[in-house]
Write an enzyme that holds these catalytic residues in place. Structure first.
Site, PDB file in Angstrom:
ATOM      1  N   ASP A   1       0.805  -1.226   0.000  1.00 39.17           N
ATOM      2  CA  ASP A   1       0.000   0.000   0.000  1.00 39.17           C
ATOM      3  C   ASP A   1       0.843   1.284   0.000  1.00 39.17           C
ATOM      4  O   ASP A   1       1.615   1.527   0.922  1.00 39.17           O
ATOM      5  CB  ASP A   1      -0.905   0.028   1.223  1.00 39.17           C
ATOM      6  CG  ASP A   1      -1.680  -1.262   1.421  1.00 39.17           C
ATOM      7  OD1 ASP A   1      -2.910  -1.193   1.562  1.00 39.17           O
ATOM      8  OD2 ASP A   1      -1.048  -2.342   1.461  1.00 39.17           O
TER       9      ASP A   1
ATOM     10  N   ASN B   1      -4.101   3.746  -1.041  1.00 40.44           N
ATOM     11  CA  ASN B   1      -3.969   4.821  -0.050  1.00 40.44           C
ATOM     12  C   ASN B   1      -3.140   5.986  -0.588  1.00 40.44           C
ATOM     13  O   ASN B   1      -2.694   6.828   0.179  1.00 40.44           O
ATOM     14  CB  ASN B   1      -3.300   4.302   1.220  1.00 40.44           C
ATOM     15  CG  ASN B   1      -4.081   3.197   1.897  1.00 40.44           C
ATOM     16  OD1 ASN B   1      -3.574   2.082   2.037  1.00 40.44           O
ATOM     17  ND2 ASN B   1      -5.300   3.476   2.308  1.00 40.44           N
TER      18      ASN B   1
ATOM     19  N   ASN C   1     -10.135  -1.840   0.068  1.00 40.76           N
ATOM     20  CA  ASN C   1     -11.372  -1.293   0.626  1.00 40.76           C
ATOM     21  C   ASN C   1     -11.517   0.210   0.414  1.00 40.76           C
ATOM     22  O   ASN C   1     -12.623   0.749   0.536  1.00 40.76           O
ATOM     23  CB  ASN C   1     -11.471  -1.604   2.121  1.00 40.76           C
ATOM     24  CG  ASN C   1     -10.279  -1.106   2.913  1.00 40.76           C
ATOM     25  OD1 ASN C   1      -9.139  -1.480   2.625  1.00 40.76           O
ATOM     26  ND2 ASN C   1     -10.516  -0.273   3.904  1.00 40.76           N
ATOM     27  N   HIS C   2     -10.424   0.915   0.076  1.00 41.92           N
ATOM     28  CA  HIS C   2     -10.515   2.357  -0.175  1.00 41.92           C
ATOM     29  C   HIS C   2     -10.598   2.689  -1.663  1.00 41.92           C
ATOM     30  O   HIS C   2     -10.359   3.842  -2.052  1.00 41.92           O
ATOM     31  CB  HIS C   2      -9.310   3.080   0.441  1.00 41.92           C
ATOM     32  CG  HIS C   2      -9.312   3.097   1.934  1.00 41.92           C
ATOM     33  ND1 HIS C   2     -10.349   3.626   2.677  1.00 41.92           N
ATOM     34  CD2 HIS C   2      -8.397   2.635   2.828  1.00 41.92           C
ATOM     35  CE1 HIS C   2     -10.071   3.494   3.972  1.00 41.92           C
ATOM     36  NE2 HIS C   2      -8.903   2.885   4.082  1.00 41.92           N
TER      37      HIS C   2
ATOM     38  N   HIS D   1      -6.189  -8.564  -0.250  1.00 43.46           N
ATOM     39  CA  HIS D   1      -6.264  -7.384   0.604  1.00 43.46           C
ATOM     40  C   HIS D   1      -7.146  -7.681   1.806  1.00 43.46           C
ATOM     41  O   HIS D   1      -8.371  -7.824   1.666  1.00 43.46           O
ATOM     42  CB  HIS D   1      -6.837  -6.216  -0.215  1.00 43.46           C
ATOM     43  CG  HIS D   1      -6.657  -4.880   0.420  1.00 43.46           C
ATOM     44  ND1 HIS D   1      -5.471  -4.193   0.372  1.00 43.46           N
ATOM     45  CD2 HIS D   1      -7.515  -4.101   1.125  1.00 43.46           C
ATOM     46  CE1 HIS D   1      -5.602  -3.036   1.008  1.00 43.46           C
ATOM     47  NE2 HIS D   1      -6.836  -2.960   1.479  1.00 43.46           N
TER      48      HIS D   1
ATOM     49  N   HIS E   1      -2.959  -4.428   3.130  1.00 44.59           N
ATOM     50  CA  HIS E   1      -3.958  -3.786   3.976  1.00 44.59           C
ATOM     51  C   HIS E   1      -3.495  -3.472   5.390  1.00 44.59           C
ATOM     52  O   HIS E   1      -3.828  -2.412   5.911  1.00 44.59           O
ATOM     53  CB  HIS E   1      -5.263  -4.597   4.057  1.00 44.59           C
ATOM     54  CG  HIS E   1      -6.299  -3.959   4.945  1.00 44.59           C
ATOM     55  ND1 HIS E   1      -6.958  -2.797   4.597  1.00 44.59           N
ATOM     56  CD2 HIS E   1      -6.794  -4.308   6.163  1.00 44.59           C
ATOM     57  CE1 HIS E   1      -7.816  -2.476   5.563  1.00 44.59           C
ATOM     58  NE2 HIS E   1      -7.728  -3.363   6.520  1.00 44.59           N
TER      59      HIS E   1
ATOM     60  N   HIS F   1      -0.528  -2.785   6.465  1.00 50.36           N
ATOM     61  CA  HIS F   1       0.565  -1.811   6.400  1.00 50.36           C
ATOM     62  C   HIS F   1       1.786  -2.222   7.224  1.00 50.36           C
ATOM     63  O   HIS F   1       2.696  -1.414   7.430  1.00 50.36           O
ATOM     64  CB  HIS F   1       0.090  -0.408   6.836  1.00 50.36           C
ATOM     65  CG  HIS F   1      -0.902   0.213   5.910  1.00 50.36           C
ATOM     66  ND1 HIS F   1      -1.197   1.556   5.921  1.00 50.36           N
ATOM     67  CD2 HIS F   1      -1.699  -0.328   4.943  1.00 50.36           C
ATOM     68  CE1 HIS F   1      -2.105   1.832   4.999  1.00 50.36           C
ATOM     69  NE2 HIS F   1      -2.433   0.687   4.398  1.00 50.36           N
TER      70      HIS F   1
END
Length: 270
Positions: free
Chosen positions: A8, A40, A67-68, A154, A179, A181
């Site tokens: 990410d 992100n 998810n983003h 993810h 996801h 991080h």
């Protein structure tokens, strides 16, 4: 085939870190394909069309998300125009965009790049990732119509990621998680030949709380009242990723090597 993947990208710090280190990594490691999770990259939430073009200009071949994906709402109307920018495969039928991209290399080899999202502790809760992946693999066979198959899974729970890796062991070249991080230390080749790592880690400032300014996150956890909007930390990024090497005859993995370069984390380069 040599597959270079980065976790990410967190805000400007992550973008700058990738731009700084990718040219040297490409020159030294000579990957056949470069894949980046960009979900992100736009101030911590989503990716824009402009940023996607900047990643491609750096030499990135495909962008995955999670998810983003809809954090920048412009993508709802534009993602169908760019097949190299993926959203999770297991969104319901009719959702804009695609969850897989068949990338052709010079010389005719092809790699199927897949983006799937887990369900445990994740929002939104999408369709079953195991069933969705089975349907895709009914159309794409490793070593037949795909020389390699790479999956960005993810998700939050390491148990769900590990289960996914074992279910598809021997049928895909690699399953690498994103996801959380946080780069994990469990890189391995599973018994049937699939490269696996629970999380590649983020590309961002690790003097933070998973890439966000630590003061804002601490306030959220300790005060339990609304505070400022979360924004990415802005220090030097540690660029985290993985290099996977596959056997040209089978498509299965022969090596998986984590990469951590720059910033605060202990350096680990191939």
């Amino acid at each position: 085939m040599r597959i270079l993947f980065f976790g990410d990208i967190m805000g400007r710090s992550g973008r700058d870190g990738l731009a700084k280190h990718l040219p040297d990594l490409k020159a030294r490691l000579k990957p056949d394909v470069v894949i980046v999770n960009a979900e992100n990259s736009a101030a911590g939430f989503g990716v824009t069309d402009k940023l996607a073009k900047e990643f491609f200009a750096l030499g990135v071949d495909c962008l995955t998300t999670g998810n983003h994906i809809w954090g920048q709402k412009e993508l709802v109307g534009t993602i169908d125009q760019e097949p190299r920018l993926l959203r999770p495969l297991n969104y319901p039928d009719g959702t804009p965009g695609k969850g897989a991209y068949l990338h052709s290399l010079p010389g005719g080899k092809k790699i199927l790049i897949v983006n799937v999202m887990a369900r445990l502790f994740m929002e939104p809760v999408l369709d079953d990732p195991f069933v969705t992946m089975e349907k895709l693999l009914a159309q794409h066979r490793l070593g037949q119509n795909a020389n390699a198959i790479f999956v960005d899974f993810h998700g939050e729970a390491s148990s769900e990621k590990m289960a996914f890796g074992h279910v598809f062991d021997g049928r895909v070249s690699a399953v690498v998680g994103t996801h959380t991080h946080i780069p994990t230390a469990d890189e391995q080749i599973l018994p049937r030949g699939t490269a696996y790592m629970s999380d590649a880690g983020m590309c961002g400032d690790y003097d933070s709380v998973i890439g966000m300014k630590k003061e804002l996150s601490i306030w959220k956890f300790t005060r339990k009242i609304p505070g400022e909007r979360m924004t990415p930390a802005e220090g030097e990024a540690t660029v985290c990723g993985v290099l996977i090497t596959t056997d040209d005859a089978t498509g299965l993995a022969v090596a998986i090597d984590p990469i951590r370069i720059g910033g605060r984390l202990k350096q680990k380069t191939v």
